[in-house]
Design a protein around this motif. Structure first.
Motif, PDB file in Angstrom:
ATOM      1  N   GLU A 110      -0.166  11.718 -12.535  1.00 45.69           N
ATOM      2  CA  GLU A 110       0.636  12.629 -13.850  1.00 45.69           C
ATOM      3  C   GLU A 110       0.121  12.157 -15.287  1.00 45.69           C
ATOM      4  O   GLU A 110      -0.270  13.002 -15.818  1.00 45.69           O
ATOM      5  N   LYS A 111      -0.129  10.705 -15.453  1.00 43.41           N
ATOM      6  CA  LYS A 111      -0.782  10.318 -16.597  1.00 43.41           C
ATOM      7  C   LYS A 111      -2.181  10.762 -16.910  1.00 43.41           C
ATOM      8  O   LYS A 111      -2.445  10.960 -17.937  1.00 43.41           O
ATOM      9  N   ARG A 166       0.873  -1.247   0.123  1.00 41.39           N
ATOM     10  CA  ARG A 166       0.034   0.135  -0.203  1.00 41.39           C
ATOM     11  C   ARG A 166       0.892   1.181   0.101  1.00 41.39           C
ATOM     12  O   ARG A 166       0.426   2.273  -0.453  1.00 41.39           O
ATOM     13  N   GLU A 167       1.935   1.327   0.559  1.00 35.02           N
ATOM     14  CA  GLU A 167       2.799   2.472   0.739  1.00 35.02           C
ATOM     15  C   GLU A 167       3.510   2.646  -0.540  1.00 35.02           C
ATOM     16  O   GLU A 167       3.717   3.605  -1.097  1.00 35.02           O
ATOM     17  N   HIS A 168       3.782   1.511  -1.221  1.00 36.11           N
ATOM     18  CA  HIS A 168       4.350   1.704  -2.499  1.00 36.11           C
ATOM     19  C   HIS A 168       3.395   2.282  -3.454  1.00 36.11           C
ATOM     20  O   HIS A 168       3.859   3.103  -4.333  1.00 36.11           O
ATOM     21  N   TYR A 169       2.161   1.793  -3.378  1.00 30.77           N
ATOM     22  CA  TYR A 169       1.069   2.368  -4.382  1.00 30.77           C
ATOM     23  C   TYR A 169       1.019   3.828  -4.013  1.00 30.77           C
ATOM     24  O   TYR A 169       0.882   4.583  -4.926  1.00 30.77           O
ATOM     25  N   ALA A 208       0.610   5.779  -7.338  1.00 34.94           N
ATOM     26  CA  ALA A 208      -0.786   6.661  -7.385  1.00 34.94           C
ATOM     27  C   ALA A 208      -0.030   8.210  -7.955  1.00 34.94           C
ATOM     28  O   ALA A 208      -0.763   8.827  -8.902  1.00 34.94           O
ATOM     29  N   PRO A 209       1.033   8.789  -7.533  1.00 34.98           N
ATOM     30  CA  PRO A 209       1.460   9.944  -8.293  1.00 34.98           C
ATOM     31  C   PRO A 209       1.737   9.698  -9.717  1.00 34.98           C
ATOM     32  O   PRO A 209       1.645  10.684 -10.518  1.00 34.98           O
TER      33      PRO A 209
END
Length: 97
Positions: A79-80, A66-69, A74-75
């Motif tokens: 951006e995309k 979850r922290e990786h996400y 998520a950022p």
């Protein structure tokens, strides 16, 4: 995510050394290896792993994912989405793309 003190991080970095995985497979192996070592440490100090130990491990893995996400994926997706437009236009959404 437990944000450890610099001293605790240095200790962990010293144990891990300079290992950097080159592929997802290497990363998965390294994670499995550390999990196995954690369980073996429990066995040497106490007893075979209990369900509570396994539940803590699952929580640690889930928290890391979850922290990786939250911090990486998520950022990137935001951006995309800003570049290419979003998909959802749900009326009760806080942010209509």
């Amino acid at each position: 995510m437990p944000y450890l003190t610099e001293e605790d991080r240095d200790s962990i970095h010293g144990e891990i050394g300079g290992f950097t995985p080159h592929t997802g497979g290497e990363l998965q192996y390294a994670i499995a290896y550390m999990i196995n070592n954690y369980y073996n440490r429990l066995i040497s100090f106490r007893s075979p792993p209990r369900y509570a130990d396994m539940e803590q491990m699952m929580g640690a893995l889930d928290g890391a994912a979850r922290e990786h996400y939250r911090m990486v994926v998520a950022p990137y997706e935001d951006e995309k989405m800003n570049q290419n437009g979003g998909v959802y236009d749900v009326k009760n959404s806080k942010s209509l793309y």
